[in-house]
Design an enzyme around this catalytic site. Structure first.
Site, mmCIF file in Angstrom:
data_model
loop_
_atom_site.group_PDB
_atom_site.id
_atom_site.type_symbol
_atom_site.label_atom_id
_atom_site.label_comp_id
_atom_site.label_asym_id
_atom_site.label_seq_id
_atom_site.Cartn_x
_atom_site.Cartn_y
_atom_site.Cartn_z
ATOM 1 C CB CYS A 140 47.712 40.699 39.869
ATOM 2 S SG CYS A 140 49.102 39.808 40.611
ATOM 3 C CG HIS A 219 46.827 36.300 43.656
ATOM 4 N ND1 HIS A 219 47.978 35.580 43.851
ATOM 5 C CD2 HIS A 219 47.129 37.221 42.692
ATOM 6 C CE1 HIS A 219 48.931 36.037 43.034
ATOM 7 N NE2 HIS A 219 48.426 37.033 42.319
HETATM 8 P P1 NAD Z 1 56.702 37.018 31.870
HETATM 9 O O1 NAD Z 1 57.945 36.347 32.307
HETATM 10 O O2 NAD Z 1 55.493 36.230 31.629
HETATM 11 O O3 NAD Z 1 56.984 37.854 30.541
HETATM 12 C C1 NAD Z 1 58.106 38.675 30.380
HETATM 13 C C2 NAD Z 1 58.502 38.672 28.918
HETATM 14 O O4 NAD Z 1 59.611 39.566 28.743
HETATM 15 C C3 NAD Z 1 58.965 37.310 28.413
HETATM 16 O O5 NAD Z 1 58.347 37.076 27.165
HETATM 17 C C4 NAD Z 1 60.481 37.452 28.251
HETATM 18 O O6 NAD Z 1 60.972 36.700 27.164
HETATM 19 C C5 NAD Z 1 60.600 38.935 27.931
HETATM 20 N N1 NAD Z 1 61.916 39.523 28.309
HETATM 21 C C6 NAD Z 1 62.839 39.062 29.192
HETATM 22 N N2 NAD Z 1 63.861 39.929 29.249
HETATM 23 C C7 NAD Z 1 63.590 40.928 28.391
HETATM 24 C C8 NAD Z 1 64.287 42.104 27.997
HETATM 25 N N3 NAD Z 1 65.462 42.433 28.530
HETATM 26 N N4 NAD Z 1 63.710 42.908 27.073
HETATM 27 C C9 NAD Z 1 62.499 42.603 26.530
HETATM 28 N N5 NAD Z 1 61.790 41.506 26.861
HETATM 29 C C10 NAD Z 1 62.351 40.681 27.789
HETATM 30 O O7 NAD Z 1 56.437 38.163 32.959
HETATM 31 P P2 NAD Z 1 55.035 38.758 33.382
HETATM 32 O O8 NAD Z 1 54.414 37.828 34.344
HETATM 33 O O9 NAD Z 1 54.289 39.161 32.165
HETATM 34 O O10 NAD Z 1 55.491 40.013 34.225
HETATM 35 C C11 NAD Z 1 55.815 41.258 33.619
HETATM 36 C C12 NAD Z 1 55.611 42.353 34.629
HETATM 37 O O11 NAD Z 1 54.227 42.357 35.009
HETATM 38 C C13 NAD Z 1 56.391 42.209 35.942
HETATM 39 O O12 NAD Z 1 56.684 43.495 36.439
HETATM 40 C C14 NAD Z 1 55.403 41.517 36.845
HETATM 41 O O13 NAD Z 1 55.683 41.722 38.216
HETATM 42 C C15 NAD Z 1 54.117 42.198 36.422
HETATM 43 N N6 NAD Z 1 52.882 41.455 36.706
HETATM 44 C C16 NAD Z 1 52.800 40.100 36.539
HETATM 45 C C17 NAD Z 1 51.623 39.451 36.824
HETATM 46 C C18 NAD Z 1 51.493 37.965 36.712
HETATM 47 O O14 NAD Z 1 50.753 37.366 37.475
HETATM 48 N N7 NAD Z 1 52.154 37.313 35.786
HETATM 49 C C19 NAD Z 1 50.505 40.167 37.259
HETATM 50 C C20 NAD Z 1 50.591 41.554 37.362
HETATM 51 C C21 NAD Z 1 51.793 42.190 37.100
#
Ligand code: NAD
Length: 338
Positions: A140, A219
């Protein structure tokens, strides 16, 4: 051609990408994965999304949810997977699941650039993802930096940039992370954001510092760009107004803070109250009095949603859709953004 898409990891990012895929005319959402039962599973079911398990279906049976198979069944049916699992899991998935099944895969900003070798922000480097098998949509913060810096570079030519990322401590739903009563600096120089921005804007001289604060909403970045051409503030405002996925917000509208911007997004009737555009404060765009070659600005980044349109364009690029501007336009229309 309808692109068949699966989502692995149905959390903050995954559920938003799923809804975005479902609203594209040229894509079909085949299904989403669920790792453990939660309210997210209930909502996915309510929306009619097929649910594929990644850790057995016991938890789901217990809670009365009928699943549609496991991750391998999902993989059999799709052209491309958007992996939005927590950081470092996607790298393993890519090697163990996607490569052997010969499907394409997108990973998110929690993974390192080296995992795919291509990092993506649609308006900066769409063509680099064309027909690729694996691409990373950057984080992000990096998406926010790249969108505005790319526009500044095109308009004025950037010599070097210094930016500070004031990061939200956790997402709004997150009860595990913080801080809740501290300001926590990143004790490395530069913070990882500068080098990460260079994975998209390859020749940019950028140095970043970062800190986390007790807030969950957005942010905030402060940016100082040394540029080659003379800048004046009114032109810079116009330049940002004419940049896709960037929105000028104003003190006069009482959009003076991340809190008011998020309230505004809710009032716009956006799904989940999201603000996928990077918001630049008009009154916080300036130049220094001793030089017209130093542009300063502040921007707010909604961490939960700015990368979602990028995932959609990345899918199209990887599936061979050549016209990046058209893809951005198609995606923007479905989000109601410019
Ligand atoms: P999150 O924790 O909100 O969601 C992750 C999901 O994956 C959860 O529902 C969890 O139950 C599931 N999960 C856990 N282990 C798993 C597995 N082995 N197989 C399948 N599903 C599984 O995470 P997020 O914030 O959505 O982040 C996901 C990615 O996006 C990361 O790389 C993060 O760095 C990136 N990201 C996050 C944001 C943010 O602000 N949240 C912004 C941009 C990018």
């Amino acid at each position: 051609m309808t692109i068949k898409v699966g989502i692995n990891g149905y959390g903050t990012i995954g559920k938003r990408v799923a809804d975005a895929v479902a609203s594209q005319k040229d894509m079909k959402l085949i299904g989403v994965t669920a790792h453990s039962y939660s309210f997210n599973t209930e909502i996915a079911k309510k929306k009619g999304y097929k649910i594929f398990t990644t850790a057995g279906d016991g938890d789901f049976k217990l809670n009365g949810i009928k699943t549609d198979g496991d991750i391998k069944n999902l993989i059999e049916e799709v052209d491309i997977i958007v992996d939005a699992t927590p950081k470092k899991i996607a790298q393993d998935n890519l090697e163990k699941l996607y490569k052997p099944s010969k499907i394409k895969g997108i990973v998110q900003g929690g993974e390192k650039h080296q995992v795919t070798g291509v990092s993506f922000v649609a308006q900066c480097n769409y063509n680099e993802a064309l027909n690729k098998d694996f691409v990373r949509v950057v984080s992000c913060n990096t998406t926010g930096l790249c969108r505005t810096l790319n526009a500044v570079d095109k308009a004025y030519g950037i010599e070097s940039v210094h930016a500070t990322m004031i990061r939200r401590g956790a997402d709004p739903w997150d009860i595990y992370h913080g801080p809740i009563n501290a300001i926590v600096p990143v004790l490395e120089m530069p913070s990882h954001h500068g080098p990460d921005a260079k994975s998209v804007l390859h020749s940019m001289e950028i140095f970043t510092t970062a800190l986390s604060v007790p807030s969950t909403l957005m942010h905030l970045h402060t940016v100082i760009a040394d540029v080659r051409k003379k800048v004046n503030v009114d032109d810079a405002v116009e330049m940002f107004k004419n940049t896709t996925r960037v929105r000028i917000v104003r003190n006069a509208e009482h959009l003076r803070s991340t809190a008011e911007i998020m309230e505004f997004a809710r009032d716009l009737g956006r799904l989940r109250g999201d603000m996928p555009e990077i918001c630049v404060w008009q009154e916080a765009i300036g130049i220094t009095s001793n030089s017209h070659n130093k542009l300063l600005y502040m921007q707010a980044v909604h961490q939960e949603s700015d990368v979602i349109p990028e995932n959609i364009d990345c899918i199209r690029a990887m599936m061979g859709f050549k016209d990046g501007d058209k893809s951005i336009k198609m995606t923007n229309e479905t989000f109601g953004i410019k």
